[in-house]
Design an enzyme around this catalytic site. Structure first.
Site, mmCIF file in Angstrom:
data_model
loop_
_atom_site.group_PDB
_atom_site.id
_atom_site.type_symbol
_atom_site.label_atom_id
_atom_site.label_comp_id
_atom_site.label_asym_id
_atom_site.label_seq_id
_atom_site.Cartn_x
_atom_site.Cartn_y
_atom_site.Cartn_z
ATOM 1 N N LYS A 83 0.849 -1.200 0.000
ATOM 2 C CA LYS A 83 0.000 0.000 0.000
ATOM 3 C C LYS A 83 0.877 1.240 0.000
ATOM 4 O O LYS A 83 1.882 1.285 0.729
ATOM 5 C CB LYS A 83 -0.916 -0.033 1.229
ATOM 6 C CG LYS A 83 -2.003 1.037 1.253
ATOM 7 C CD LYS A 83 -2.935 0.841 2.445
ATOM 8 C CE LYS A 83 -4.039 1.893 2.523
ATOM 9 N NZ LYS A 83 -4.954 1.708 3.655
ATOM 10 N N SER A 158 -9.925 1.689 2.673
ATOM 11 C CA SER A 158 -9.071 2.511 1.839
ATOM 12 C C SER A 158 -8.001 1.723 1.086
ATOM 13 O O SER A 158 -7.418 2.247 0.145
ATOM 14 C CB SER A 158 -8.389 3.573 2.701
ATOM 15 O OG SER A 158 -7.517 2.954 3.643
ATOM 16 N N SER A 182 -10.126 -0.763 6.777
ATOM 17 C CA SER A 182 -9.549 -0.578 5.438
ATOM 18 C C SER A 182 -8.849 -1.780 4.846
ATOM 19 O O SER A 182 -8.505 -1.761 3.669
ATOM 20 C CB SER A 182 -8.575 0.592 5.437
ATOM 21 O OG SER A 182 -9.299 1.771 5.296
HETATM 22 N N1 GLN Z 1 -13.446 3.879 6.212
HETATM 23 C C1 GLN Z 1 -12.809 4.296 7.430
HETATM 24 C C2 GLN Z 1 -12.426 5.752 7.346
HETATM 25 O O1 GLN Z 1 -12.662 6.335 6.318
HETATM 26 C C3 GLN Z 1 -11.636 3.443 7.728
HETATM 27 C C4 GLN Z 1 -10.401 3.822 7.024
HETATM 28 C C5 GLN Z 1 -9.238 2.966 7.365
HETATM 29 O O2 GLN Z 1 -9.378 1.917 7.970
HETATM 30 N N2 GLN Z 1 -8.065 3.458 7.017
HETATM 31 O O3 GLN Z 1 -11.919 6.313 8.270
#
Ligand code: GLN
Length: 493
Positions: A83, A158, A182
């Protein structure tokens, strides 16, 4: 013998056998992968950049060692996608943000160092929601990632690029980061396995910080066994991370196939009785039946505070983000706005031009929650509730071995369908964020397809440091899943 084209669709364990049997070279696996990526990356958009030179260097070392008959670490030569918010020395780490578009890492994250030590070739850096803020990968400053199962749909976020890369066989393994789901959400949407370790299991050193008390790096793979092997590689104490747990190297693979007879699976009532899409409910019922057939006992468990978890998470995460992102001011890293007359103007313009809308929204929310007049009402309250949510889990795990629920109440949605409504987007995280608030391990296992042929993931949650039990339950579910028998590695159908 398999062709290399077929080999890239196999699991890491199967690829290792092919390598050791000298059916294929690690460099040839890369050739085939990169050819595949070249054909499809413009369409799926999973990679921000490729790290070919480093990947081939590692693969060559593996081939040499195999030729000499030397022993190899478990995942040596197996390609991995990283990532793009995890640092890799001498390569770009952008966090999919304009503010870091040209930032080149001066050092390796601890996990990247471990990948190198284990001779795991890093194929490239994967796309994500800017600074890992999002659930659909639509917040990247560069481009959307598309779901390989249906290009009109989001891959989840994400870590959407990492999940799409593994699902599309552009990589065998991947790493993502999970602050509120994410890893697990995109794993579920893309039909692969994804896991968030216990907080402190995996070093955060070199991960671009979002919500430091929630962030964990974790693995993606096409099988539970591969996921467990990669989790072993990246776990361990690190003196560079003050929240790292000082524990002996874990063993997540020995117990994978252990009997679950007589053990207890708790089904989270609040994520069973309401709000699930019909097909997801059917899949969850099937998963319950599966465990019953394996001799496990099913218990309904209520976690009444789950209804507050989205509110708690979006205060804690944004508060921490507002502080973590203060460092991007045009002085120390990345982008700097041009033609500024004063320092303050330079700060302001750099941040206004460098950050996208969602990141700005979070910085504003977080700054507000931490401001002196509102701190007690929001931030302190959220932290108090976080503790109560954790207590609920502790109580539940006195009764059951693991908990189970869908990874998401629904399957992947259409690109653009939630971008105008941040609250609807935030609700996608309802089943995943509690694990981050409580610091416990959790993972998503692909289990079924819905009526549109989109994957449905089942989530398994375990007590702190009980990953090995979680992997055992996940492995058993995977063995019985229709998904595993019918659809594995076959998103083209
Ligand atoms: N969807 C969640 C957010 O937008 C989790 C994001 C993540 O786990 N990095 O904060």
């Amino acid at each position: 013998m398999n062709t290399t084209e077929e080999l890239i669709k196999l699991s890491a364990a199967e690829q290792r056998t092919a390598l050791l049997n000298k059916e294929v070279k690690a460099t040839e696996i890369l050739d085939s992968l990169y050819a595949h990526i070249d054909k499809e990356n413009s369409e799926i958009g999973d990679f921000n950049s490729l790290t070919k030179e480093a990947a081939y260097e590692t693969a060559k070392q593996v081939d040499e060692k195999i030729a000499k008959g030397e022993t190899l670490p478990k995942l040596a030569g197996i390609p991995l996608a990283l990532k793009d918010n995890i640092n890799m020395k001498d390569y770009k780490t952008t966090a999919s943000s304009k503010i870091l578009e040209n930032f080149v890492s001066p050092y390796d994250a601890t996990v990247t160092k471990k990948l190198k030590e284990n001779l795991i070739p890093v194929v490239g850096k994967t796309n994500l929601d800017e600074f890992a803020m999002g659930s659909s990968n639509e917040n990247s400053a560069f481009n959307n990632v598309k779901n390989p199962w249906d290009l009109k749909k989001v891959p989840g976020g994400s870590s959407g690029g990492s999940a799409a890369a593994v699902a599309a066989c552009h990589s065998t393994l991947a790493l993502g980061s999970d602050t509120g789901g994410s890893i697990r959400l995109p794993a579920s949407f893309c039909g692969i396995v994804g896991m968030k370790p216990t907080y402190g299991r995996v070093s955060r050193y070199g991960l671009i910080a979002f919500g430091s008390s929630l962030d964990q790096i974790g693995p993606f793979a096409r099988t539970v066994e591969d996921c467990a092997m990669l989790a072993e590689v990246i776990s361990g104490y690190d003196e560079h991370d003050s929240t790292s747990l000082n524990l002996p190297a874990p063993d997540f693979t020995t117990n994978l196939n252990k009997d679950v007879k007589g053990l207890k699976v708790g089904v989270i009532r609040e994520l069973y009785e309401t709000g699930l899409a019909d097909d997801v409910k059917v899949a969850l019922d099937k998963a319950i039946e599966t465990y019953k057939n394996l001799g496990a006992e099913i218990v309904m468990i209520s976690l009444p505070l789950i209804k507050y978890s989205i509110a708690v998470y979006y205060i804690v995460a944004t508060a921490e983000a507002s502080s973590n992102l203060a460092r991007y001011d045009g002085v120390k890293y990345g982008y700097r706005a041009k033609n500024c007359n004063t320092l303050i103007e330079m700060y302001n313009k750099t941040r206004a031009e460098g950050f996208g809308d969602e990141v700005k929204r979070r910085i504003m929310l977080g700054t507000y929650a931490l401001s002196s007049g509102y701190y007690d009402a929001y931030y302190k309250k959220a932290q108090q509730l976080r503790r109560l949510i954790k207590n609920d889990f502790d109580k539940a795990f006195k009764e059951v071995d693991v908990l189970m629920c869908p990874t998401c109440p629904d399957t992947a949605f259409d690109i653009g369908s939630k971008t105008e409504d941040p609250l609807a987007m935030y609700l996608t995280d309802i089943a995943t964020i509690t694990a981050n608030l409580a610091g416990i391990p959790a993972m998503s296992v692909p289990f079924e397809l819905d009526k549109n042929n989109m994957p449905i993931g089942i989530q398994i949650l375990a007590p702190v440091l009980e990953e090995s039990k979680m992997f055992n339950f996940a492995y058993k579910l995977e063995q019985m899943a229709l998904f595993n028998k019918k659809y594995k590695n076959n998103y083209e159908k």
